[in-house]
Scaffold this motif. Structure first.
Motif: not given
Length: 345
Positions: A125-126, A156-158, A160-165, A174-177
């Motif tokens: 998704h990201n 989350d306002t743009t 993005f979802l939490p994913e590993l970074v 974190e958002f954008g992983g």
């Protein structure tokens, strides 16, 4: 406001208007409810031709100086019933449908693709969201492109979802992983186009999504590190991105000036074993349960040389050196007592 003294020696409060206060009032009014910036058209490539996806928009703005003078004059002439018209000026977009030929966007000059096969849902998704945000970015001749700056906020306002970074020697959600898949693909399309890379950083450890080849990844994280490159071609460059099945694809469209790029086969100068696995106790698992949270990655030092020539002469040569840390496998070991068995019926 101002005060004066009358013939009896008493202070009298008088209303007064200043140009500065009127300008401030009109400026706030204009910015909040009147001004609209001009917008260039959103451009796309359809059937190998430049097309308009969204039309340009003519902007408008209040001429604060002229309007403030008119308001002040009206107040001075008739302070109780003063009226004055605001002066609105139009603002034409720099790029319009009528001057698209001047951009010199007529051919594909760069291409890059990477695979994200096996990625979890949030990472996919990201990646798709990041490609969408970079899609149709237009880069002027002589302009440096910033991936982080173009993406803007990553939260989350743009979308993005939490994913590993990778952060502080560990992977954490974190958002954008997954956005590094986007920047890595863009990096490879930039090299294919023969453009100058002005900022690039490798990941802390080797990531299987970007190999082979090793040593040609580009990580990003707000605000740093960033991936940047320079448009040193004679025309504008239009960035086109898409996701097809399990691949990210970037194309750069513009005008070729005859340059040719080459990237040497990356050389692994040294390797460092990942080391013994690390085990950490946790009360989130029952005794006897084990969960792997980090995969093992050997460390390495890798170099690759990027050369751009035109008419046989070298116009740019860069060596990308990537230093990857050894990364041991990490496991969680349960210490929580299992629940008591249910009583027999």
């Amino acid at each position: 406001d101002a005060t004066t003294t009358n013939e009896n020696g008493q202070k009298v409060l008088q209303a007064a208007f200043t140009t500065e206060r009127i300008k401030a009032f009109i400026g706030d009014l204009a910015n909040n409810s009147i001004n609209q910036p001009a917008k260039d058209p959103k451009l796309v490539i359809i059937n190998a031709a430049l097309s308009v996806a969204q039309a340009s928009v003519t902007g408008r703005a209040v001429d604060v100086d002229v309007s403030s003078a008119a308001v002040l004059t009206a107040l001075q002439n008739n302070p109780m019933e003063a009226t004055a018209a605001l002066t609105i000026v139009t603002q034409e977009p720099i790029i319009k449908e009528s001057n698209l030929a001047e951009l010199r966007i007529k051919e594909r000059i760069g291409f890059g693709e990477t695979s994200f096969a096996g990625s979890p849902a949030n990472r996919i998704h990201n990646i798709k969201n990041g490609v969408t945000l970079l899609q149709s970015a237009l880069i002027k001749p002589g302009e440096a492109f910033s991936t982080v700056g173009t993406l803007g906020a990553v939260d989350d306002t743009t979308g993005f979802l939490p994913e590993l970074v990778i952060k502080e020697n560990k992977t954490t959600p974190e958002f954008g992983g997954g956005l590094c898949q986007v920047s890595t693909t863009l990096f490879r399309s930039v090299m294919n186009a023969g453009l100058k890379v002005t900022e690039r950083s490798n990941h802390s450890y080797r990531v299987s999504y970007y190999e082979p080849p090793v040593g040609l990844d580009a990580t990003i994280y707000l605000p740093k590190p960033d991936f940047k490159f320079l448009n040193d071609t004679p025309g504008h460059i239009l960035l086109q991105g898409k996701v097809e099945r399990n691949k990210v694809i970037f194309e750069l469209w513009g005008t070729s000036d005859g340059r040719v790029s080459a990237i040497s086969t990356p050389q692994i100068l040294s390797t460092t074993p990942a080391g013994d696995p690390i085990y950490a106790e946790t009360d989130t698992l029952y005794k006897g349960e084990t969960k792997q949270i980090e995969k093992a990655h050997d460390g390495a030092v890798v170099t690759a040389t990027y050369t751009v020539t035109r008419n046989g002469a070298v116009i740019n040569k860069q060596t990308f050196k990537s230093i990857y840390k050894p990364w041991p496998a990490k496991f969680l070991v349960g210490i929580k007592d299992p629940p008591a068995p249910a009583p027999a019926p």
